[in-house]
Design an enzyme around this catalytic site. Structure first.
Site, PDB file in Angstrom:
ATOM      1  N   LYS A   1     -11.318  -1.912  -8.208  1.00 17.16           N
ATOM      2  CA  LYS A   1     -10.804  -0.877  -7.302  1.00 17.16           C
ATOM      3  C   LYS A   1     -11.926  -0.598  -6.301  1.00 17.16           C
ATOM      4  O   LYS A   1     -13.024  -1.110  -6.447  1.00 17.16           O
ATOM      5  CB  LYS A   1     -10.450   0.397  -8.066  1.00 17.16           C
ATOM      6  CG  LYS A   1     -11.535   0.882  -9.033  1.00 17.16           C
ATOM      7  CD  LYS A   1     -11.100   2.083  -9.855  1.00 17.16           C
ATOM      8  CE  LYS A   1     -10.114   1.734 -10.940  1.00 17.16           C
ATOM      9  NZ  LYS A   1      -8.884   2.502 -10.857  1.00 17.16           N
ATOM     10  N   ARG A   2     -11.665   0.234  -5.288  1.00 14.03           N
ATOM     11  CA  ARG A   2     -12.754   0.573  -4.373  1.00 14.03           C
ATOM     12  C   ARG A   2     -13.898   1.209  -5.154  1.00 14.03           C
ATOM     13  O   ARG A   2     -13.680   1.858  -6.166  1.00 14.03           O
ATOM     14  CB  ARG A   2     -12.274   1.547  -3.289  1.00 14.03           C
ATOM     15  CG  ARG A   2     -11.677   0.856  -2.086  1.00 14.03           C
ATOM     16  CD  ARG A   2     -11.371   1.840  -0.989  1.00 14.03           C
ATOM     17  NE  ARG A   2     -10.825   3.066  -1.556  1.00 14.03           N
ATOM     18  CZ  ARG A   2     -11.132   4.289  -1.133  1.00 14.03           C
ATOM     19  NH1 ARG A   2     -11.963   4.463  -0.138  1.00 14.03           N
ATOM     20  NH2 ARG A   2     -10.588   5.351  -1.690  1.00 14.03           N
TER      21      ARG A   2
ATOM     22  N   THR B   1      -2.797   2.397  -8.105  1.00 11.18           N
ATOM     23  CA  THR B   1      -1.697   1.462  -8.385  1.00 11.18           C
ATOM     24  C   THR B   1      -2.182   0.248  -9.166  1.00 11.18           C
ATOM     25  O   THR B   1      -1.371  -0.480  -9.731  1.00 11.18           O
ATOM     26  CB  THR B   1      -1.018   0.994  -7.086  1.00 11.18           C
ATOM     27  OG1 THR B   1      -2.018   0.524  -6.175  1.00 11.18           O
ATOM     28  CG2 THR B   1      -0.232   2.125  -6.435  1.00 11.18           C
TER      29      THR B   1
ATOM     30  N   LYS C   1      -0.276  -2.474 -11.948  1.00 11.57           N
ATOM     31  CA  LYS C   1      -0.331  -3.944 -11.918  1.00 11.57           C
ATOM     32  C   LYS C   1      -0.856  -4.492 -13.248  1.00 11.57           C
ATOM     33  O   LYS C   1      -0.337  -5.476 -13.788  1.00 11.57           O
ATOM     34  CB  LYS C   1      -1.222  -4.413 -10.765  1.00 11.57           C
ATOM     35  CG  LYS C   1      -0.687  -4.031  -9.394  1.00 11.57           C
ATOM     36  CD  LYS C   1      -1.762  -4.212  -8.322  1.00 11.57           C
ATOM     37  CE  LYS C   1      -1.331  -3.550  -7.018  1.00 11.57           C
ATOM     38  NZ  LYS C   1      -2.438  -3.495  -6.043  1.00 11.57           N
TER      39      LYS C   1
END
Length: 410
Positions: free
Chosen positions: A206-207, A316, A320
Site C-alpha cells: 500500500k502507499r 481496498t 483484493k
C-alpha cells in the site's frame, strides 16, 4: 448565465467524495498563487464566500464558529470547505470513515447540512482482481460451485458447503501454492532474492504512510529475528515466514523515506544471516505497481491491514487479498470494519485499539511511549539493532525520536 442560475445548476450537479480525514491531505491553496493563475475564478470564490458567510450569520453563528467554515482563510483557499458548500452530496468511502467525517472532521458542516452527508463504501471489481489475475482459483470455483458467481459475487457463499471437504481443501492449497511459486519466480527475477514458496507469505502492500504503520511491521520483524537468534525453543517451533513489502511514498515525505530505508537496510542483514535465513526473509519489492500487485494479491497467506484505527478512510487492498484467499490481520479501521462484519470476526485476526479508543487517547493526552520503551527489554533490543545498522548509530534517530516523543499513530 447569471450567478444565481449558475449556482442553482452547480449545486444540483456536483457531488464531493472525500478520501481522507487527515488534515494535511485536505488541500489548501495559497491565495497569491491562485489569484495569479485563476483571477476570474478567484473572484467567483470570493463571491461564494461572501454569500456563504451571510448565510451563516443569518443562522446565528458566531464569528468564532464562522471563521473555520469560511471558504477563504487568512492565506489560503480551503478546498474541502468549497466542495461541501458547492455540492448536493458529500460522501465518505467506508462506514467508519463517513461517521468520523460527521462526528469530527466536518462536524460543523454536518450540523449545517445533515442531509448532504452519506456513505459510499469503496469497492474493487472481481473481473479484474479475480478473473484476470487468478485463473487457478476461477477454475476451482467453477468446478465446485458452478458459474453463477461470475455475475453475482454473493454466490461465493455456496463454497461454505465444502469447507470440511478434504478434496476441496487440497485444491485451495494447491491453488495458493501455484500462485506463491509464480510470485517467488518474479521476485527472484526482479529483486534477486530467493524466497521459499512453502513459507508463510505475510504481505503489506500500500502507499507508505505513518498511519498505515509499515514501521510497526518492520519493528515486529526485527523482534522475530532477534528472538530466533537467541531462543532455541522458539526457533525449533517456528514455521518459515517471508515478509513482503511494496510501497511508494510522496517525494517530500521525509519520514516515509526513512522508513523505506530502514526496511531495506534491515532486510539485507536479516536475509544474509545463515543462522536464520531459512526461517525468515524480508523483501521490499522495488517498483510496486498494478502488475506486481496482480502477482502479490493472489500469493498472500496473510494480509497486513494494520493502520491506526480512525485513520484509514477505506482501503481496498484488503478486499483484493481476501478475494484471493488471504487471511487478514488488522485493526478495526476503514473497510476492515465492514469486512469483519460480513466475513465474521472469527475469520479475521483483529488487534489493537478501536477508533473511539484512539480518539479518547488523543483527548486525554495520557500516552507515554518513552515509558513503554524503557520498561520493555524487547523494544530496547530492537532499537539497539537499528542503531547497529549504520556506521553512524544516530542515522535512524529521527524514527526513534518520533516514536519515543510523540508516536502520534501509536
Amino acid at each position: 448565465l447569471g450567478y444565481d442560475e449558475s449556482w442553482d445548476i452547480t449545486t444540483k450537479t456536483v457531488a464531493f467524495t472525500n478520501h481522507t480525514i487527515l488534515q494535511e491531505a485536505l488541500e489548501k491553496w495559497d491565495i497569491k498563487i491562485f489569484q495569479t493563475l485563476l483571477p476570474r475564478i478567484y473572484e467567483i470564490i470570493q463571491e461564494m464566500n461572501r454569500r456563504f458567510t451571510r448565510e451563516l450569520e443569518a443562522k446565528g453563528l458566531s464569528k468564532e464558529e464562522i471563521y473555520p467554515m469560511q471558504l477563504i482563510g487568512n492565506n489560503n483557499l480551503r478546498m474541502a470547505n468549497i466542495c461541501i458548500f458547492g455540492s448536493f452530496s458529500v460522501n465518505g468511502v467506508a462506514a467508519l470513515h463517513t461517521e468520523i467525517l460527521k462526528a469530527e472532521t466536518f462536524n460543523n458542516f454536518y450540523k449545517l447540512y445533515p442531509e448532504k452527508f452519506n456513505n459510499k463504501t469503496n469497492g474493487v471489481t472481481h473481473r479484474r482482481w479475480l478473473f484476470h489475475i487468478n485463473q487457478e482459483l476461477v477454475s476451482l470455483l467453477d468446478k465446485t460451485i458452478g458459474k453463477a458467481w461470475h455475475k453475482d459475487l454473493n454466490k461465493l457463499e455456496d463454497l461454505l458447503e465444502f469447507k470440511d471437504d478434504k478434496k476441496v481443501q487440497k485444491l485451495v492449497k494447491d491453488m495458493k501454492h501455484a500462485k506463491k511459486v509464480q510470485l517467488a519466480e518474479r521476485i527472484k527475477k526482479l529483486e534477486g532474492i530467493e524466497i521459499d514458496p512453502n513459507s508463510i507469505f505475510d504481505i503489506q502492500v500500500k502507499r507508505l504512510h505513518e498511519y498505515k504503520r509499515q514501521l510497526l511491521n518492520i519493528l515486529h520483524i526485527i523482534y522475530l529475528y532477534l528472538r530466533l537468534k537467541k531462543d532455541k525453543e522458539f526457533k525449533k517451533n517456528f514455521h518459515p515466514q517471508t515478509f513482503i513489502f511494496g510501497a511508494k511514498a510522496a517525494p517530500t515525505y521525509y519520514m516515509a523515506k526513512r522508513i523505506i530505508e530502514l526496511i531495506n537496510v534491515a532486510s539485507k542483514v536479516i536475509n544474509a544471516d545463515e543462522e536464520t535465513n531459512d526461517l525468515l526473509k524480508v523483501v521490499f519489492v522495488v517498483n510496486y505497481n498494478v502488475t506486481y500487485a496482480e502477482y502479490i494479491m493472489t500469493a498472500a497467506d496473510l494480509s497486513e491491514q494494520i493502520s491506526t484505527a480512525s485513520k484509514e478512510a477505506s482501503g481496498t487492498g484488503n478486499m483484493k487479498f481476501m478475494m484471493n484467499g488471504a487471511l487478514t490481520i488488522g485493526t478495526m479501521d476503514g473497510a476492515n470494519v465492514e469486512i469483519v462484519g460480513l466475513a465474521g470476526a472469527e475469520n479475521n485476526f483483529i488487534f489493537g485499539m478501536t477508533a473511539p479508543e484512539v480518539l479518547e487517547k488523543y483527548a486525554k493526552n495520557n500516552y507515554n511511549p518513552r515509558e513503554i520503551y524503557e520498561n520493555d527489554q524487547r523494544l530496547i533490543d530492537v532499537f539497539n539493532f537499528i542503531e547497529s545498522l549504520n556506521e553512524n548509530p544516530h542515522h535512524f534517530d529521527s524514527i526513534k525520536h518520533n516514536l519515543l516523543n510523540s508516536d502520534y499513530f501509536f
